[in-house]
Design a protein around this motif. Structure first.
Motif, PDB file in Angstrom:
ATOM      1  N   ARG A 277       0.812  -1.214   0.000  1.00 30.45           N
ATOM      2  CA  ARG A 277       0.000   0.000   0.000  1.00 30.45           C
ATOM      3  C   ARG A 277       0.845   1.263   0.000  1.00 30.45           C
ATOM      4  O   ARG A 277       0.388   2.322  -0.427  1.00 30.45           O
ATOM      5  N   ASN A 278       2.046   1.144   0.488  1.00 32.73           N
ATOM      6  CA  ASN A 278       2.937   2.301   0.522  1.00 32.73           C
ATOM      7  C   ASN A 278       3.511   2.491  -0.897  1.00 32.73           C
ATOM      8  O   ASN A 278       4.340   1.716  -1.358  1.00 32.73           O
ATOM      9  N   LEU A 279       3.033   3.526  -1.566  1.00 36.64           N
ATOM     10  CA  LEU A 279       3.395   3.698  -2.966  1.00 36.64           C
ATOM     11  C   LEU A 279       4.883   3.950  -3.168  1.00 36.64           C
ATOM     12  O   LEU A 279       5.458   3.551  -4.170  1.00 36.64           O
ATOM     13  N   THR A 280       5.490   4.612  -2.211  1.00 39.18           N
ATOM     14  CA  THR A 280       6.927   4.838  -2.311  1.00 39.18           C
ATOM     15  C   THR A 280       7.643   3.492  -2.342  1.00 39.18           C
ATOM     16  O   THR A 280       8.515   3.245  -3.179  1.00 39.18           O
ATOM     17  N   ALA A 281       7.235   2.627  -1.438  1.00 41.18           N
ATOM     18  CA  ALA A 281       7.874   1.315  -1.368  1.00 41.18           C
ATOM     19  C   ALA A 281       7.539   0.503  -2.622  1.00 41.18           C
ATOM     20  O   ALA A 281       8.379  -0.238  -3.135  1.00 41.18           O
ATOM     21  N   ARG A 282       6.333   0.642  -3.150  1.00 42.08           N
ATOM     22  CA  ARG A 282       5.942  -0.148  -4.312  1.00 42.08           C
ATOM     23  C   ARG A 282       6.770   0.226  -5.551  1.00 42.08           C
ATOM     24  O   ARG A 282       7.150  -0.616  -6.336  1.00 42.08           O
ATOM     25  N   HIS A 283       7.038   1.511  -5.674  1.00 36.85           N
ATOM     26  CA  HIS A 283       7.666   1.963  -6.920  1.00 36.85           C
ATOM     27  C   HIS A 283       9.164   2.191  -6.834  1.00 36.85           C
ATOM     28  O   HIS A 283       9.797   2.472  -7.842  1.00 36.85           O
ATOM     29  N   GLU A 284       9.738   2.079  -5.652  1.00 38.24           N
ATOM     30  CA  GLU A 284      11.115   2.585  -5.527  1.00 38.24           C
ATOM     31  C   GLU A 284      12.137   1.802  -6.364  1.00 38.24           C
ATOM     32  O   GLU A 284      13.089   2.386  -6.875  1.00 38.24           O
ATOM     33  N   LEU A 285      11.930   0.504  -6.527  1.00 40.92           N
ATOM     34  CA  LEU A 285      12.922  -0.247  -7.315  1.00 40.92           C
ATOM     35  C   LEU A 285      12.851   0.149  -8.804  1.00 40.92           C
ATOM     36  O   LEU A 285      13.875   0.298  -9.467  1.00 40.92           O
TER      37      LEU A 285
HETATM   38  C1  LIG Z   1       6.938   4.026   2.757  1.00 42.18           C
HETATM   39  O1  LIG Z   1       8.078   3.414   2.190  1.00 42.18           O
HETATM   40  C2  LIG Z   1       9.250   4.228   2.243  1.00 42.18           C
HETATM   41  C3  LIG Z   1      10.338   3.546   1.439  1.00 42.18           C
HETATM   42  O2  LIG Z   1      10.407   2.174   1.683  1.00 42.18           O
HETATM   43  C4  LIG Z   1       9.634   4.442   3.688  1.00 42.18           C
HETATM   44  O3  LIG Z   1      10.791   5.251   3.756  1.00 42.18           O
HETATM   45  C5  LIG Z   1       8.473   5.139   4.385  1.00 42.18           C
HETATM   46  O4  LIG Z   1       8.759   5.281   5.752  1.00 42.18           O
HETATM   47  C6  LIG Z   1       7.188   4.348   4.210  1.00 42.18           C
HETATM   48  N1  LIG Z   1       6.081   5.137   4.700  1.00 42.18           N
HETATM   49  C7  LIG Z   1       5.249   4.664   5.600  1.00 42.18           C
HETATM   50  C8  LIG Z   1       4.130   5.573   5.994  1.00 42.18           C
HETATM   51  O5  LIG Z   1       5.349   3.556   6.091  1.00 42.18           O
END
Ligand SMILES: *[C@@H]1O[C@H](CO)[C@@H](O)[C@H](O)[C@H]1NC(C)=O
Ligand SMILES: *[C@@H]1O[C@H](CO)[C@@H](O)[C@H](O)[C@H]1NC(C)=O
Ligand SMILES: *[C@@H]1O[C@H](CO)[C@@H](O)[C@H](O)[C@H]1NC(C)=O
Length: 465
Positions: A182-190
């Motif tokens: 659900r965390n889009l940053t984590a989903r797309h970072e690679l």
């Molecule tokens: C979402 O993922 C990013 C990168 O993995 C991480 O730095 C960030 O803390 C995460 N955000 C939340 C709300 O968990």
């Protein structure tokens, strides 16, 4: 085929004396079972015609690396056309093999570990004495391509000599591992770090990535955020500059996307294995006029219609994957699927959750003439691979036409001489729609990877760097 995930693999028994390539009577197969129908976005509207940038017939000319499905008997060493020279990036492991360390978690439904084994071919089918048969996962093309190119005779280690640059990113495996992130940053970072990595390479900067390609083993929707859970790899500008080889392209917007075959179960190491199989498929007895293997789908009413028509016809062999558990089980067993197909003259290729189906390639492998109901199941997808003239190798029945309500009648109208020619054409297509065993060095036929390289080389040549 299906964008959805698969349930965990199951072990089961198999028993048949009819299937030609197996001589053992009772075998245990390791195979994934049904895809879910969680994700359904079957598009109903009619698209504009796609620009045909590649003439598939022309890949079989003198530009081809390894020509002809019938090499001379003396053929032993794969040759490489001097125009093709592929540089394989040594990406940081996190982009490819590193992902495999987590193979239990690459997909939320399926343990991918058995499937990523053996260079992506998966577990060998327990045939008695024939090699070359594997329970290959439908999403494994990116792994197989990588293994093939690492050992390819056209590989160069010198970027200055390369005409093509291969970016071995396992984007499909990565995407499916993030469907529930659900965390889009984590989903797309690679995906984003891959783009950053590429932009920093002088080899990329030289032609702004236009001589680069990558291979993706899942359908385009999984990379374009058009449904919840998808990655956005193909939305990145870098991915739009290079060529993307993918099992299902976007027929409307995918100008840089090129359809490649879903991997099927046969991965021969030699031309002899290949031609032996082709000959068997030429000679096999086909008691069923047509067959349909599939389950009902909420959003693909046409499938329910097929199940009804097929069930009512004495000339149709139905494997209802939504039926009794025993019948449904057979749908996911390579030997059962190939048995039904190799006993049928025509194989219905109903649209499912998306346009394309792995079953199209299983059908070709079994010498069964595919019947398509949407132009996007194959014609607008695999232009590098299929003859330009559709009617030479397939039957087309528009899914909105009345003819779809009387499939048997339509198929009976085709003269037997014509059917014979179509089957011959289909069987001739088997080698180029097959992924050869990546560890073989002398297979001596033009497989799916060779066709792709030849087509890419021609495309790059047109850019006139
Ligand atoms: C979402 O993922 C990013 C990168 O993995 C991480 O730095 C960030 O803390 C995460 N955000 C939340 C709300 O968990
Ligand atoms: C090819 O060889 C490598 C190294 O020996 C091995 O790991 C891999 O599983 C082999 N692939 C196949 C398809 O047999
Ligand atoms: C494999 O099986 C076939 C038929 O069952 C037989 O003709 C052939 O000799 C066998 N090959 C080997 C290597 O055992």
């Amino acid at each position: 085929m299906f964008s959805g995930e698969k349930k965990p693999p199951t072990l089961f028994r198999w028993s048949s004396s009819l299937l030609l390539f197996l001589s053992a009577a009772c075998l245990i197969l390791w195979f994934p079972s049904s895809p879910d129908n969680l994700i359904q976005q079957h598009q109903q509207h009619d698209p504009p015609r796609v620009n045909q940038t590649q003439d598939p017939n022309k890949t079989k000319n003198d530009d081809v690396l390894i020509t002809s499905t019938k090499p001379p008997p003396s053929f032993t060493v794969p040759t490489c056309h001097k125009r093709v020279s592929v540089y394989v990036y040594s990406l940081p492991a996190q982009f490819n093999v590193g992902l495999l360390n987590n193979c239990h978690k690459l997909s939320f439904r399926t343990d991918m570990c058995p499937h990523v084994a053996n260079s992506g071919l998966g577990q060998p089918l327990p045939t008695s004495n024939t090699t070359g048969w594997f329970a290959t996962n439908q999403f494994a093309a990116e792994l197989i391509f990588h293994a093939r190119l690492l050992k390819h005779p056209c590989r160069t280690y010198d970027p200055a000599r390369a005409t093509l640059f291969y970016v071995p990113y396992y984007g499909g495996l990565h995407a499916s591992s993030k469907f529930r992130e659900r965390n889009l940053t984590a989903r797309h970072e690679l995906d984003i770090s891959l783009a950053d990595y590429l932009r920093a390479q002088p080899t990329w900067q030289k032609h702004n990535g236009r001589d680069h390609f990558m291979v993706l083993g899942r359908i385009v929707r999984d990379f374009t955020s058009s449904w919840q859970g998808a990655g956005r790899l193909l939305k990145l500008p870098e991915a739009q500059k290079m060529s993307v080889l993918i099992i299902e392209r976007n027929p409307w917007q995918g100008a840089n996307q090129h359809g490649i075959p879903y991997p099927s179960y046969f991965h021969p190491s030699t031309w002899h294995e290949m031609s032996t199989w082709q000959n068997k498929m030429r000679e096999t007895h086909r008691p069923h006029l047509f067959s349909f293997i599939g389950a009902k789908r909420r959003k693909a009413a046409i499938r329910n219609e097929f199940i009804k028509q097929c069930g009512e016809s004495t000339r149709c062999m139905l494997l209802n994957c939504g039926g009794s558990s025993d019948e449904a089980r057979k749908c996911h067993e390579p030997s059962e699927v190939l048995k039904v197909m190799s006993e049928s003259v025509f194989c219905l290729q109903a649209p499912g959750d998306s346009f394309t189906r792995r079953s199209t390639f299983d059908s070709v492998l079994a010498g069964c003439i595919p019947v398509f109901f949407s132009p996007h199941t194959a014609y607008t997808q695999y232009q590098w691979y299929l003859p330009e003239k559709r009617s030479e190798y397939s039957v087309y029945i528009d899914e909105r036409s009345k003819a779809r309500n009387r499939i048997e009648e339509e198929l009976l109208k085709i003269p037997s001489q014509k059917v014979k020619l179509m089957r011959e054409k289909i069987i001739d297509l088997i080698p180029r729609l097959t992924y050869a065993n990546p560890n073989a060095s002398d297979f001596g036929f033009e497989d799916a990877v060779e066709v792709a390289l030849a087509s890419l080389a021609k495309q790059v040549k047109k850019l006139n760097f």
